[in-house]
Structures are given as structure tokens and as C-alpha cells.
Design an enzyme around this catalytic site. Structure first.
Site, PDB file in Angstrom:
ATOM      1  N   LYS A  75       1.045  -1.358  -0.094  1.00 47.31           N
ATOM      2  CA  LYS A  75       0.113   0.176   0.072  1.00 47.31           C
ATOM      3  C   LYS A  75       0.832   1.381  -0.028  1.00 47.31           C
ATOM      4  CE  LYS A  75      -4.147  -2.307   1.806  1.00 47.31           C
ATOM      5  NZ  LYS A  75      -5.196  -2.273   2.992  1.00 47.31           N
ATOM      6  N   ASP A 101      -9.792   2.558   2.649  1.00 49.45           N
ATOM      7  CA  ASP A 101      -9.425   1.989   3.941  1.00 49.45           C
ATOM      8  C   ASP A 101      -9.880   2.992   5.180  1.00 49.45           C
ATOM      9  OD1 ASP A 101      -8.457  -0.503   3.200  1.00 49.45           O
ATOM     10  OD2 ASP A 101      -6.479   0.050   3.518  1.00 49.45           O
TER      11      ASP A 101
HETATM   12  N1  LIG Z   1     -10.482  -5.479   7.239  1.00 45.49           N
HETATM   13  C1  LIG Z   1      -9.972  -4.477   6.283  1.00 45.49           C
HETATM   14  O1  LIG Z   1     -10.728  -4.091   5.394  1.00 45.49           O
HETATM   15  C2  LIG Z   1      -8.576  -4.516   6.277  1.00 45.49           C
HETATM   16  C3  LIG Z   1      -8.014  -3.438   5.444  1.00 45.49           C
HETATM   17  C4  LIG Z   1      -6.635  -3.349   5.411  1.00 45.49           C
HETATM   18  C5  LIG Z   1      -5.789  -4.131   5.977  1.00 45.49           C
HETATM   19  N2  LIG Z   1      -6.093  -5.337   6.633  1.00 45.49           N
HETATM   20  C6  LIG Z   1      -5.269  -6.120   7.281  1.00 45.49           C
HETATM   21  O2  LIG Z   1      -4.393  -5.454   8.131  1.00 45.49           O
HETATM   22  C7  LIG Z   1      -3.289  -6.229   7.973  1.00 45.49           C
HETATM   23  C8  LIG Z   1      -1.949  -5.104   7.800  1.00 45.49           C
HETATM   24  O3  LIG Z   1      -2.265  -4.701   6.581  1.00 45.49           O
HETATM   25  P1  LIG Z   1      -1.120  -3.717   5.640  1.00 45.49           P
HETATM   26  O4  LIG Z   1      -1.588  -3.471   4.391  1.00 45.49           O
HETATM   27  O5  LIG Z   1      -1.042  -2.685   6.626  1.00 45.49           O
HETATM   28  O6  LIG Z   1      -0.015  -4.504   5.862  1.00 45.49           O
HETATM   29  P2  LIG Z   1       1.806  -3.967   5.794  1.00 45.49           P
HETATM   30  O7  LIG Z   1       1.764  -2.742   5.219  1.00 45.49           O
HETATM   31  O8  LIG Z   1       2.453  -5.465   5.176  1.00 45.49           O
HETATM   32  O9  LIG Z   1       2.035  -3.977   7.598  1.00 45.49           O
HETATM   33  C9  LIG Z   1       2.174  -5.151   8.219  1.00 45.49           C
HETATM   34  C10 LIG Z   1       2.209  -4.850   9.700  1.00 45.49           C
HETATM   35  O10 LIG Z   1       2.118  -5.884  10.394  1.00 45.49           O
HETATM   36  C11 LIG Z   1       3.234  -5.867  11.155  1.00 45.49           C
HETATM   37  N3  LIG Z   1       3.457  -7.401  11.222  1.00 45.49           N
HETATM   38  C12 LIG Z   1       3.551  -8.421  10.415  1.00 45.49           C
HETATM   39  N4  LIG Z   1       3.859  -9.612  10.986  1.00 45.49           N
HETATM   40  C13 LIG Z   1       4.063  -9.536  12.437  1.00 45.49           C
HETATM   41  C14 LIG Z   1       4.557 -10.344  13.506  1.00 45.49           C
HETATM   42  N5  LIG Z   1       4.629 -11.408  13.430  1.00 45.49           N
HETATM   43  N6  LIG Z   1       4.605  -9.838  14.753  1.00 45.49           N
HETATM   44  C15 LIG Z   1       4.443  -8.315  14.863  1.00 45.49           C
HETATM   45  N7  LIG Z   1       4.169  -7.489  13.725  1.00 45.49           N
HETATM   46  C16 LIG Z   1       3.848  -8.045  12.706  1.00 45.49           C
HETATM   47  C17 LIG Z   1       4.442  -5.288  10.504  1.00 45.49           C
HETATM   48  O11 LIG Z   1       5.241  -4.767  11.444  1.00 45.49           O
HETATM   49  P3  LIG Z   1       6.707  -4.196  10.742  1.00 45.49           P
HETATM   50  O12 LIG Z   1       6.651  -3.073  10.320  1.00 45.49           O
HETATM   51  O13 LIG Z   1       7.831  -4.647  12.058  1.00 45.49           O
HETATM   52  O14 LIG Z   1       7.051  -5.302   9.899  1.00 45.49           O
HETATM   53  C18 LIG Z   1       3.458  -4.169   9.986  1.00 45.49           C
HETATM   54  O15 LIG Z   1       3.407  -3.165  10.974  1.00 45.49           O
HETATM   55  C19 LIG Z   1      -3.384  -7.500   7.363  1.00 45.49           C
HETATM   56  O16 LIG Z   1      -3.541  -8.492   7.791  1.00 45.49           O
HETATM   57  C20 LIG Z   1      -4.482  -7.043   6.311  1.00 45.49           C
HETATM   58  O17 LIG Z   1      -5.202  -8.039   5.910  1.00 45.49           O
HETATM   59  C21 LIG Z   1      -7.576  -5.363   6.748  1.00 45.49           C
END
Ligand SMILES: NC(=O)c1ccc[n+]([C@@H]2O[C@H](COP(=O)([O-])OP(=O)(O)OC[C@H]3O[C@@H](n4cnc5c(N)ncnc54)[C@H](OP(=O)(O)O)[C@@H]3O)[C@@H](O)[C@H]2O)c1
Length: 287
Positions: free
Chosen positions: A66, A102
Site C-alpha cells: 500500500k 481504508d
Molecule cells: N479489514 C480490512 O478491511 C483491512 C484493510 C486493510 C488491511 N487489513 C489487514 O491489516 C493487516 C495489515 O495490512 P497492511 O496493508 O498494513 O500490511 P503491511 O503494510 O504489510 O504492514 C504489516 C504490519 O504488520 C506487522 N507485522 C507483521 N507480522 C508481524 C509479526 N509476526 N509480529 C509483529 N508484527 C507483525 C508489521 O510490522 P513491521 O513494520 O515490524 O514489519 C506491520 O506493522 C493485514 O492482515 C490486512 O489483511 C484489513
């Protein structure tokens, strides 16, 4: 010619967007197919480039792209620019325009489904990726009084904190924003004072290799808080189970997912999103 809309991310096994977006497209009898384009980091630029072919009218962008996708599109609207993340691309006169649904999707779910008024409230946001950027922007704009950011990589949380403080100062808003290290006493203190806890990490997500992980234990969750997990599959994530055990209210990621998707659908098609059709298809896909 059949037109196409894609979801671009990596990995994409978890996504149910095709199910409810196709149901909405079919509801109107549109000759449009919603496709999954799983692209590893080396192929992201090529996937965005493919959107330039005439049959393709737009895309959703999801984990982990994103923020990175900003490097490959032509324009960004004001909201997405302010947030620093794009989850929707709309092709307008052959120009790829980045938008963000979002933030409004999150706020709508929080208010309508979570019955939570963020104005004047305190919150802890876990994560600092694209979704966290949108969530924080929405909460700051809605008048949240205090936000504490907690992320595995502290540097990323510091960057987000800085961007939010700039935005608060520029717009004359009043939110206080701090960063706390994961598990540190200041993070635990912020949690205990928090009315809202939002998980914006992929911990707990099915098919992501993190299915059993929760960012918090039940002992770290105050019973007066609303715990909102953006993860929508499974419906009962480890975090939501811990929150229920702590006596807190819970909200899963499904309503936000459908609302952000509905807003994107309206941008691509110019038609009103059939919310009931989308919710039904989303629930069926998760069952
Ligand atoms: N319901 C909805 O409409 C909706 C909308 C958007 C996103 N989401 C969900 O939100 C989540 C994040 O999405 P995103 O787009 O922000 O992804 P992203 O940009 O890849 O960010 C991922 C985040 O998760 C953290 N993370 C991942 N694995 C981890 C672990 N094992 N322990 C601790 N922290 C961890 C990362 O930390 P680091 O910075 O340290 O890597 C980062 O802060 C996803 O599961 C996505 O499906 C849902």
C-alpha cells in the site's frame, strides 16, 4: 471486451475481495471480471504496468504494497497522499490514480458496527504499515485525543508518528501521538488507559503463517476497551478471543473490508454499491 479489475498483493491466499466484488459486479450485470494478481516484490512494477492495458479499469492494492505502490502510479488523490498509502487504483483517461478507501471504511465500521465515537477518546494502534496509516489518519481526523503507536519495528512507528504529528499541526487538530516499544511498560500503561485498541498487523491472519499469533494477551486488555481487529479471516482471531476473555467488546475486520470495497466499487463503476449483496458474498466466502 470484458473489462478487468485486479487485486494486487503478496501473498493473496487469504483474500475474499474477489467473492464480494464479483457478486456486486454481477448484481448489475456488468461485463467485468475481478481477478487475483499475486505479485511478489520483483513483479510489482510489472503488475501495475499491466493495469495500463485497455481492458483493465482499476485495482485494489493490499499487503504489503500500500505504501510502495505510490512509486508506480501516475497521480495520488489528496486523502491517499495525506495518509501515505493507496489501497485503490482507478484508471481515469489512461491515468492511474491512487486513492484510499481504508480510512473511510474503517471509520464507518467503527461507528456503525462498533458503536464507538472516536471523538475525545484514547487509542492504541498496533502496527505501522499501510492499514495503520489509514486507521491513524481516520482517528486523528475524527478528533481522537491521544494515540499510542506500537509496532514490531520501532523505526516504522516513529516515521508514522512524525507524519501524523505534521498532519495534526498543519490542520490545527488536537491529537497527542506517542510511540511505545512493543511490550514495554509505557505500552502496557497506554493499553490500560485505552478505550480503543486496533490491530493493524497481519498477526492472526489465516494462510499468512501467523494464524495462531495474537499481539496481546487477555491480561493486557482492559475490559472497558473496544478491540478492533482488522484481520477478517478467521472471524474469531486469537486477539478477539483474548479480548473476549478479558471482558472487552470486539469487532472483526469484515465490516471494514466490505465498506472499503464498496467505496472502491463506486469509484470503478460509478454505481451505488449493493452492500447487502456484498456482505452476503463475503460471509459465504468465509464460511
Ligand atoms: N479489514 C480490512 O478491511 C483491512 C484493510 C486493510 C488491511 N487489513 C489487514 O491489516 C493487516 C495489515 O495490512 P497492511 O496493508 O498494513 O500490511 P503491511 O503494510 O504489510 O504492514 C504489516 C504490519 O504488520 C506487522 N507485522 C507483521 N507480522 C508481524 C509479526 N509476526 N509480529 C509483529 N508484527 C507483525 C508489521 O510490522 P513491521 O513494520 O515490524 O514489519 C506491520 O506493522 C493485514 O492482515 C490486512 O489483511 C484489513
Amino acid at each position: 471486451m470484458t473489462q478487468k479489475i485486479a487485486i494486487i498483493g503478496y501473498p493473496l491466499k487469504h483474500t475474499i475481495s474477489p467473492a464480494f466484488q464479483q457478486a456486486a459486479l454481477d448484481h448489475y450485470g456488468l461485463d467485468v471480471e475481478y481477478e487475483v494478481w499475486e505479485a511478489d516484490p520483483i513483479h510489482l512494477a510489472a503488475a501495475i504496468g499491466e493495469l495500463r492495458y485497455p481492458q483493465n479499469i482499476g485495482a485494489n492494492v493490499t499487503i504489503p504494497y500500500k505504501e510502495e505502490v505510490l512509486n508506480f502510479i501516475d497521480e495520488v488523490d489528496e486523502l491517499a497522499d495525506d495518509i501515505g498509502a493507496v489501497n485503490t487504483i482507478v484508471k481515469e483517461d489512461n491515468v492511474l490514480v491512487g486513492r484510499n478507501t481504508d480510512a473511510p471504511g474503517f471509520l464507518r465500521a467503527l461507528q456503525e458496527d462498533g458503536k464507538f465515537d472516536p471523538h475525545g477518546s484514547t487509542g492504541v494502534i498496533i502496527g505501522a504499515g499501510g492499514a495503520a496509516r489509514a486507521v491513524c489518519h481516520a482517528l486523528v481526523s475524527a478528533g481522537c485525543s491521544e494515540l499510542t503507536l506500537v509496532n514490531r519495528s520501532r523505526e516504522r512507528a516513529e516515521e508514522l508518528c512524525e507524519a501524523l504529528r505534521d498532519s495534526v499541526a498543519t490542520k490545527g487538530l488536537g491529537t497527542r501521538i506517542a510511540v511505545a516499544a512493543w511490550g514495554a511498560p509505557e505500552a502496557l500503561a497506554a493499553l490500560s488507559n485505552s478505550k480503543l485498541i486496533v490491530n493493524c498487523t497481519s498477526m492472526g491472519m489465516k494462510h499468512g503463517g501467523q494464524e495462531k499469533l495474537s499481539p496481546l494477551t487477555s491480561g493486557q486488555i482492559p475490559s472497558e476497551a473496544l478491540v478492533f481487529d482488522l484481520v477478517y479471516s478467521p472471524a474469531q482471531t486469537p486477539l478477539l478471543k483474548a479480548a473476549s476473555a478479558a471482558g472487552a467488546r470486539t469487532l472483526g475486520g469484515l465490516p471494514m473490508l466490505v465498506y472499503q470495497g464498496a467505496a472502491a466499487f463506486e469509484m470503478w463503476t460509478g454505481k451505488s454499491a449493493p452492500l447487502e449483496v456484498m456482505f452476503e458474498a463475503a460471509r459465504d466466502a468465509l464460511a
